[in-house]
Every structure is written in structure tokens, then in C-alpha cells.
Scaffold this motif. Structure first.
Motif, PDB file in Angstrom:
ATOM      1  N   TYR A  34     113.921  58.586 127.710  1.00 33.83           N
ATOM      2  CA  TYR A  34     113.352  59.698 128.470  1.00 33.83           C
ATOM      3  C   TYR A  34     112.855  60.808 127.534  1.00 33.83           C
ATOM      4  CZ  TYR A  34     116.161  57.694 132.298  1.00 33.83           C
ATOM      5  OH  TYR A  34     116.741  56.872 133.223  1.00 33.83           O
ATOM      6  N   TYR A  35     113.248  60.750 126.279  1.00 30.47           N
ATOM      7  CA  TYR A  35     112.914  61.805 125.323  1.00 30.47           C
ATOM      8  C   TYR A  35     111.416  62.067 125.339  1.00 30.47           C
ATOM      9  CZ  TYR A  35     112.646  64.384 120.981  1.00 30.47           C
ATOM     10  OH  TYR A  35     112.411  65.357 120.051  1.00 30.47           O
ATOM     11  N   PRO A  36     110.963  63.317 125.364  1.00 37.25           N
ATOM     12  CA  PRO A  36     111.702  64.553 125.126  1.00 37.25           C
ATOM     13  C   PRO A  36     112.352  65.158 126.368  1.00 37.25           C
ATOM     14  CG  PRO A  36     109.385  65.075 125.287  1.00 37.25           C
ATOM     15  CD  PRO A  36     109.511  63.572 125.450  1.00 37.25           C
ATOM     16  N   GLU A  37     112.242  64.486 127.494  1.00 36.20           N
ATOM     17  CA  GLU A  37     112.924  64.980 128.693  1.00 36.20           C
ATOM     18  C   GLU A  37     114.416  64.665 128.605  1.00 36.20           C
ATOM     19  OE1 GLU A  37     111.287  66.743 130.900  1.00 36.20           O
ATOM     20  OE2 GLU A  37     109.368  66.359 129.909  1.00 36.20           O
ATOM     21  N   ASP A  38     115.201  65.384 129.387  1.00 35.31           N
ATOM     22  CA  ASP A  38     116.631  65.110 129.464  1.00 35.31           C
ATOM     23  C   ASP A  38     116.856  64.053 130.537  1.00 35.31           C
ATOM     24  OD1 ASP A  38     119.323  65.260 128.933  1.00 35.31           O
ATOM     25  OD2 ASP A  38     119.624  67.224 129.826  1.00 35.31           O
ATOM     26  N   ARG A  39     118.085  63.596 130.644  1.00 34.79           N
ATOM     27  CA  ARG A  39     118.412  62.566 131.620  1.00 34.79           C
ATOM     28  C   ARG A  39     118.370  63.151 133.027  1.00 34.79           C
ATOM     29  NH1 ARG A  39     123.695  62.714 130.358  1.00 34.79           N
ATOM     30  NH2 ARG A  39     123.021  64.726 129.693  1.00 34.79           N
ATOM     31  N   GLY A  40     117.675  62.467 133.917  1.00 31.92           N
ATOM     32  CA  GLY A  40     117.589  62.927 135.289  1.00 31.92           C
ATOM     33  C   GLY A  40     116.981  61.855 136.175  1.00 31.92           C
ATOM     34  N   ILE A  41     117.038  62.112 137.455  1.00 36.94           N
ATOM     35  CA  ILE A  41     116.548  61.135 138.420  1.00 36.94           C
ATOM     36  C   ILE A  41     115.048  60.914 138.258  1.00 36.94           C
ATOM     37  CG2 ILE A  41     116.209  60.685 140.885  1.00 36.94           C
ATOM     38  CD1 ILE A  41     118.909  62.155 141.323  1.00 36.94           C
ATOM     39  N   SER A  42     114.275  61.994 138.091  1.00 37.24           N
ATOM     40  CA  SER A  42     112.824  61.814 137.986  1.00 37.24           C
ATOM     41  C   SER A  42     112.460  61.024 136.739  1.00 37.24           C
ATOM     42  CB  SER A  42     112.105  63.163 138.009  1.00 37.24           C
ATOM     43  OG  SER A  42     112.537  63.981 136.946  1.00 37.24           O
ATOM     44  N   GLU A  43     113.187  61.224 135.637  1.00 43.60           N
ATOM     45  CA  GLU A  43     112.923  60.450 134.422  1.00 43.60           C
ATOM     46  C   GLU A  43     113.305  58.985 134.620  1.00 43.60           C
ATOM     47  OE1 GLU A  43     114.525  63.437 134.376  1.00 43.60           O
ATOM     48  OE2 GLU A  43     112.794  64.550 133.634  1.00 43.60           O
ATOM     49  N   SER A  44     114.376  58.726 135.347  1.00 46.86           N
ATOM     50  CA  SER A  44     114.775  57.350 135.644  1.00 46.86           C
ATOM     51  C   SER A  44     113.700  56.642 136.460  1.00 46.86           C
ATOM     52  CB  SER A  44     116.098  57.321 136.420  1.00 46.86           C
ATOM     53  OG  SER A  44     117.148  57.827 135.647  1.00 46.86           O
ATOM     54  N   VAL A  45     113.190  57.323 137.464  1.00 46.59           N
ATOM     55  CA  VAL A  45     112.154  56.741 138.313  1.00 46.59           C
ATOM     56  C   VAL A  45     110.892  56.482 137.491  1.00 46.59           C
ATOM     57  CG1 VAL A  45     110.631  57.199 140.282  1.00 46.59           C
ATOM     58  CG2 VAL A  45     113.084  57.709 140.442  1.00 46.59           C
ATOM     59  N   ARG A  46     110.488  57.461 136.674  1.00 47.30           N
ATOM     60  CA  ARG A  46     109.285  57.301 135.844  1.00 47.30           C
ATOM     61  C   ARG A  46     109.426  56.101 134.909  1.00 47.30           C
ATOM     62  NH1 ARG A  46     108.783  58.832 130.869  1.00 47.30           N
ATOM     63  NH2 ARG A  46     110.392  60.429 130.989  1.00 47.30           N
ATOM     64  N   THR A  47     110.551  56.000 134.220  1.00 49.77           N
ATOM     65  CA  THR A  47     110.761  54.898 133.280  1.00 49.77           C
ATOM     66  C   THR A  47     110.818  53.564 134.018  1.00 49.77           C
ATOM     67  OG1 THR A  47     111.920  56.379 131.782  1.00 49.77           O
ATOM     68  CG2 THR A  47     112.247  54.012 131.434  1.00 49.77           C
ATOM     69  N   GLY A  48     111.494  53.528 135.153  1.00 52.71           N
ATOM     70  CA  GLY A  48     111.558  52.308 135.950  1.00 52.71           C
ATOM     71  C   GLY A  48     110.181  51.840 136.397  1.00 52.71           C
ATOM     72  N   ARG A  49     109.347  52.784 136.796  1.00 50.57           N
ATOM     73  CA  ARG A  49     107.984  52.432 137.204  1.00 50.57           C
ATOM     74  C   ARG A  49     107.186  51.876 136.029  1.00 50.57           C
ATOM     75  NH1 ARG A  49     106.967  57.571 141.145  1.00 50.57           N
ATOM     76  NH2 ARG A  49     107.803  56.600 143.014  1.00 50.57           N
ATOM     77  N   GLN A  50     107.325  52.510 134.870  1.00 53.06           N
ATOM     78  CA  GLN A  50     106.616  52.020 133.681  1.00 53.06           C
ATOM     79  C   GLN A  50     107.037  50.586 133.360  1.00 53.06           C
ATOM     80  OE1 GLN A  50     107.728  54.906 130.735  1.00 53.06           O
ATOM     81  NE2 GLN A  50     105.972  56.239 131.167  1.00 53.06           N
ATOM     82  N   MET A  51     108.325  50.316 133.454  1.00 50.48           N
ATOM     83  CA  MET A  51     108.822  48.978 133.151  1.00 50.48           C
ATOM     84  C   MET A  51     108.313  47.968 134.169  1.00 50.48           C
ATOM     85  SD  MET A  51     112.683  50.084 132.033  1.00 50.48           S
ATOM     86  CE  MET A  51     113.190  48.671 131.080  1.00 50.48           C
ATOM     87  N   ALA A  52     108.330  48.331 135.438  1.00 46.63           N
ATOM     88  CA  ALA A  52     107.847  47.425 136.479  1.00 46.63           C
ATOM     89  C   ALA A  52     106.352  47.159 136.313  1.00 46.63           C
ATOM     90  CB  ALA A  52     108.127  48.007 137.851  1.00 46.63           C
ATOM     91  N   GLU A  53     105.573  48.185 135.983  1.00 43.76           N
ATOM     92  CA  GLU A  53     104.140  47.994 135.769  1.00 43.76           C
ATOM     93  C   GLU A  53     103.877  47.037 134.613  1.00 43.76           C
ATOM     94  OE1 GLU A  53     102.292  51.835 135.291  1.00 43.76           O
ATOM     95  OE2 GLU A  53     102.960  52.475 137.280  1.00 43.76           O
ATOM     96  N   HIS A  54     104.663  47.203 133.532  1.00 41.50           N
ATOM     97  CA  HIS A  54     104.480  46.315 132.387  1.00 41.50           C
ATOM     98  C   HIS A  54     104.785  44.868 132.764  1.00 41.50           C
ATOM     99  CE1 HIS A  54     104.222  45.191 128.173  1.00 41.50           C
ATOM    100  NE2 HIS A  54     105.276  44.428 128.415  1.00 41.50           N
ATOM    101  N   LEU A  55     105.849  44.673 133.529  1.00 41.94           N
ATOM    102  CA  LEU A  55     106.207  43.295 133.940  1.00 41.94           C
ATOM    103  C   LEU A  55     105.144  42.702 134.847  1.00 41.94           C
ATOM    104  CD1 LEU A  55     110.049  43.588 134.588  1.00 41.94           C
ATOM    105  CD2 LEU A  55     108.897  42.354 132.744  1.00 41.94           C
ATOM    106  N   SER A  56     104.566  43.526 135.718  1.00 42.57           N
ATOM    107  CA  SER A  56     103.560  42.989 136.645  1.00 42.57           C
ATOM    108  C   SER A  56     102.280  42.593 135.910  1.00 42.57           C
ATOM    109  CB  SER A  56     103.255  44.007 137.749  1.00 42.57           C
ATOM    110  OG  SER A  56     102.573  45.133 137.216  1.00 42.57           O
ATOM    111  N   LYS A  57     102.020  43.203 134.748  1.00 41.35           N
ATOM    112  CA  LYS A  57     100.840  42.855 133.964  1.00 41.35           C
ATOM    113  C   LYS A  57     101.065  41.597 133.126  1.00 41.35           C
ATOM    114  CE  LYS A  57      99.316  47.604 133.560  1.00 41.35           C
ATOM    115  NZ  LYS A  57      99.201  48.762 132.653  1.00 41.35           N
ATOM    116  N   GLY A  58     102.369  41.328 132.810  1.00 41.47           N
ATOM    117  CA  GLY A  58     102.698  40.198 131.930  1.00 41.47           C
ATOM    118  C   GLY A  58     102.717  38.939 132.665  1.00 41.47           C
TER     119      GLY A  58
END
Length: 193
Positions: free
Chosen positions: A169-193
Motif C-alpha cells: 500500500y506504500y506510501p499509503e498506510d494500511r486501510g480498507i480503501s488501500e486493501s480494496v484498491r490493491t485487490g482490484r489491481q490484482m484481480a485486473e492483472h489476473l483477468s488479463k493473464g
């Protein structure tokens, strides 16, 4: 590996603390293992109290007293009622070699309840319904200068294997919005692969 045996998968998302990744995934290239192992985390002792009365009218109270070892308290029942009782979380963030990390549950609970009593002098031991302590050695990354360069990409060199914990999440701190953002990025990457 599960208790029932191996499970075949097209994709794996690993969210364990980064310092544990290298030992769990021996097929990673050595330079990747070194990057995961270089990320230092501090630990936490998580204390939760269920009380008969409230500590504060606030959900979150920051504390910056030199003789108080916790950065604040979070009174969850101020955010959302939980059946008439009060639920208070007291975090003790610290290096794993801090002496308090080895304290007994009773020592931590006694000290932190004393802090709660400083915030609300009307609290007594009779107000304690339940209390619990948990410990986590890899609770939060230590983000020293140059930290961003230490973080490997989420997609590892192993096809279909993504690794990310809260340090991503860096430079952001740990939080729900950062978790959601990172999860979406990971899901998008998997859907492209």
C-alpha cells in the motif's frame, strides 16, 4: 496444500507477511527472496476489552503521553452498537525484541486497563466482561528511506502467483480503501493473464 491434499489452481494470491514469503515459495529467484526478506516489520500486541461501560464518547482516541505505551484506543461500539456492551481495542505496536512483546497477557491487560482508567476514571475492574490478547510478529512494515524500491512487483516471476501484503500500500498506510484498491489491481492483472 490443504488438509485434504494439493489443490490445482490457475492463479494464487498470497497475502502472508512478506518476510515469510521466501521460505514458503522456494522456487522464487534468489533476488526476489532477498527483496521479500529485506522488508522489516514491527509486531503488535492486540488487546480487546468487552466492558459494561464506555471509555470515551469517541470511536478513535489518539494518545501521545510519554508514559503510555499505546498510540491510542479504538472503541468499536462507538462506531456501531454491539448489543449494549462496549468493545475497546488497545494496540501495542512495537519491535519484536521489545520486552513488552514477551510480557504475559495479564501484564499487558493490567497496564492497558490502567490506561483506560486514566481516560475514564469511573471504570473499575467490575466493568470488565471479557478481555483477550493476541500477538502478531509481522503487523506493519517499517518504511525507511528508499522503502518503495524494496517492494517487488505484485506479479512474481512464477506464472499466476501474486504476492502482496500491507507494505504494497506504500506510501499509503494500511486501510480498507488501500486493501480494496490493491485487490482490484490484482484481480485486473489476473483477468488479463
Amino acid at each position: 496444500m490443504t488438509p485434504e491434499g494439493f489443490v490445482r489452481a490457475d492463479a494464487i494470491i498470497c497475502t502472508v507477511p512478506t518476510p515469510l514469503v521466501a521460505a514458503m515459495i522456494p522456487d522464487l529467484p534468489e533476488e526476489w527472496k532477498a527483496r521479500y526478506e529485506s522488508i522489516v516489520n514491527m509486531g503488535i500486541c492486540c488487546l480487546v476489552f468487552k466492558l459494561k461501560r464506555s471509555v470515551s464518547p469517541h470511536f478513535w482516541v489518539n494518545i501521545s503521553e510519554p508514559d503510555i505505551s499505546t498510540p491510542g484506543i479504538i472503541e468499536f461500539s462507538q462506531l456501531r452498537p454491539v448489543g449494549g456492551d462496549t468493545v475497546v481495542y488497545v494496540p501495542y505496536y512495537m519491535p519484536n525484541d521489545n520486552i513488552k512483546f514477551t510480557w504475559t497477557d495479564e501484564e499487558l491487560l493490567n497496564e492497558s486497563f490502567g490506561y483506560l482508567q486514566r481516560l475514564n476514571p469511573q471504570l473499575t475492574r467490575d466493568d470488565i466482561i471479557a478481555q483477550h490478547v493476541s500477538r502478531l510478529r509481522h503487523a506493519q512494515p517499517v518504511c525507511e528511506p528508499g522503502f518503495a524500491a524494496k517492494i517487488p512487483p505484485i506479479q512474481t516471476p512464477i506464472r499466476g502467483l501474486q504476492v502482496a501484503d500491507t507494505c504494497f500500500y506504500y506510501p499509503e498506510d494500511r486501510g480498507i480503501s488501500e486493501s480494496v484498491r490493491t485487490g482490484r489491481q490484482m484481480a485486473e492483472h489476473l483477468s488479463k493473464g
